[in-house]
Scaffold this motif. Structure first.
Motif, mmCIF file in Angstrom:
data_model
loop_
_atom_site.group_PDB
_atom_site.id
_atom_site.type_symbol
_atom_site.label_atom_id
_atom_site.label_comp_id
_atom_site.label_asym_id
_atom_site.label_seq_id
_atom_site.Cartn_x
_atom_site.Cartn_y
_atom_site.Cartn_z
ATOM 1 N N PHE A 228 -7.397 15.378 0.324
ATOM 2 C CA PHE A 228 -7.763 13.964 0.309
ATOM 3 C C PHE A 228 -6.572 13.129 0.768
ATOM 4 O O PHE A 228 -5.423 13.451 0.466
ATOM 5 N N GLU A 229 -6.877 12.042 1.489
ATOM 6 C CA GLU A 229 -5.871 11.023 1.770
ATOM 7 C C GLU A 229 -6.076 9.902 0.749
ATOM 8 O O GLU A 229 -7.158 9.310 0.670
ATOM 9 N N VAL A 230 -5.061 9.629 -0.045
ATOM 10 C CA VAL A 230 -5.153 8.662 -1.135
ATOM 11 C C VAL A 230 -4.371 7.407 -0.754
ATOM 12 O O VAL A 230 -3.212 7.486 -0.340
ATOM 13 N N SER B 84 0.833 -1.204 0.000
ATOM 14 C CA SER B 84 0.000 0.000 0.000
ATOM 15 C C SER B 84 0.863 1.248 0.000
ATOM 16 O O SER B 84 1.953 1.272 0.596
ATOM 17 N N GLU B 85 0.394 2.281 -0.688
ATOM 18 C CA GLU B 85 1.032 3.596 -0.681
ATOM 19 C C GLU B 85 0.022 4.625 -0.207
ATOM 20 O O GLU B 85 -1.141 4.598 -0.622
ATOM 21 N N HIS B 86 0.489 5.542 0.650
ATOM 22 C CA HIS B 86 -0.382 6.595 1.174
ATOM 23 C C HIS B 86 0.205 7.956 0.810
ATOM 24 O O HIS B 86 1.413 8.177 0.930
ATOM 25 N N GLU B 87 -0.641 8.834 0.365
ATOM 26 C CA GLU B 87 -0.214 10.199 0.060
ATOM 27 C C GLU B 87 -1.389 11.145 0.246
ATOM 28 O O GLU B 87 -2.550 10.720 0.302
ATOM 29 N N GLU B 88 -1.071 12.424 0.340
ATOM 30 C CA GLU B 88 -2.117 13.453 0.464
ATOM 31 C C GLU B 88 -2.217 14.217 -0.843
ATOM 32 O O GLU B 88 -1.204 14.656 -1.389
#
Length: 317
Positions: A76-78, A31-35
């Motif tokens: 948004f948190e993607v 998983s990758e998380h970005e704003e």
């Protein structure tokens, strides 16, 4: 008999294809998380501040131009999830099969030893060795390998975190301003602070019939969304009467005049109420006489005695 041979050939072909293609060894999902910030423009305005008063009584004026925008900002948190796998390569079975056999034996031995040691051995020895060995023994699957793993995007999830209004007011920096003076139109540039310095005694206005210059119409436009703004400045009748004389006092050849005429020019500009222009001419004459100290001293003395102006060389001071 012919049918039996055909079935054998088809079966062999299917087995061969399965062997060559193999099965991908699935790895844990990553998983990758970005704003991500989304900015939606709600309103766009350009503002021209011509200052006060709206009627020019002096030839110079600073005009400020601002670029104003209102945005709706949404954060948004993607989260991106990827399916990972180890692609199958048949030739790797040449070394994975024997290594897998060794790993299975070692894993069984580790499990036996773990019973004696009351379960103190780590899972990497008791479980992972056996898992590695079984994958190695499978001729249609390679063992897991993070080094050559491939991935496919499985899903994208966006969760709204924040929504707010945002206002910005930036200078119209080094951007064009169109100035309509009489029947002529000019394009001038603002400085880095978004300031346009108008001077009716400087080009391109000096090329016009200054006495008939009654109004300046200023306009700016953003080509990206065609936002426009306009403002006007009136030129007073009194100023129009002074401009031509002031132009001659400033721009006529200085080197052909003597000290008395220089002093007259400075004094006359001051009498016309154009003190800024008088000071600029005064400094220009000081610069002109820099290499002739006696002439410069005579000019400064006459300036004090005949015009009541105390001036000095700024470089010396």
């Amino acid at each position: 008999m012919h049918t039996s041979n055909s079935l054998r050939l088809i079966g062999a072909a299917l087995c061969g294809a399965l062997f060559l293609s193999g099965c991908a060894n699935q790895l844990p999902q990553r998983s990758e998380h970005e704003e991500r910030v989304e900015r939606k423009l709600l309103d766009h305005q350009l503002q021209i501040d011509v200052g006060e008063p709206k009627v020019l009584e002096l030839p110079q004026r600073r005009v400020r131009v601002h670029d104003q925008k209102n945005f709706e900002v949404t954060a948004f948190e993607v989260t991106r999830r990827y399916d990972r796998y180890t692609p199958y390569q048949p030739w790797r079975e040449l070394y994975e099969v024997p290594l897998g056999a060794v790993a299975v034996v070692a894993g069984i031995g580790a499990n036996v030893l773990n019973v004696v040691l009351l379960g103190s051995l780590p899972d990497s020895a008791t479980r992972d060795w056996i898992s590695y060995g079984m994958a190695g023994l499978n001729p249609f699957m390679n063992v897991e390998s993070n080094g050559r793993a491939e991935q496919n995007l499985a899903s994208i999830e966006e969760v709204q975190q924040d929504r707010r209004m945002e206002y910005s007011s930036l200078p119209w920096a080094e951007r064009p301003v169109r100035v309509l003076a009489g029947e002529q139109s000019f394009e001038l540039l603002t400085d880095r602070s978004g300031v346009l310095r108008l001077n009716l005694l400087d080009s391109p206005f000096t090329e016009q019939d200054i006495g008939r210059l009654g109004m300046l119409l200023l306009s700016v436009e953003d080509d990206r969304d065609e936002t426009r703004a306009e403002a006007s400045l009136l030129v007073s009748h009194t100023l129009r009467g002074k401009l031509r004389e002031a132009h001659d006092l400033i721009f006529d050849d200085l080197e052909d005049d003597d000290v008395a005429q220089w002093v007259h020019r400075v004094k006359r500009l001051s009498d016309l109420g154009l003190e800024e222009e008088a000071s600029e001419l005064e400094q220009s004459l000081i610069e002109l006489t820099r290499n002739d100290p006696e002439l410069q001293e005579a000019f400064l003395k006459a300036l004090l005695e005949d015009a009541g102006r105390l001036a000095a060389d700024p470089v010396v001071n």
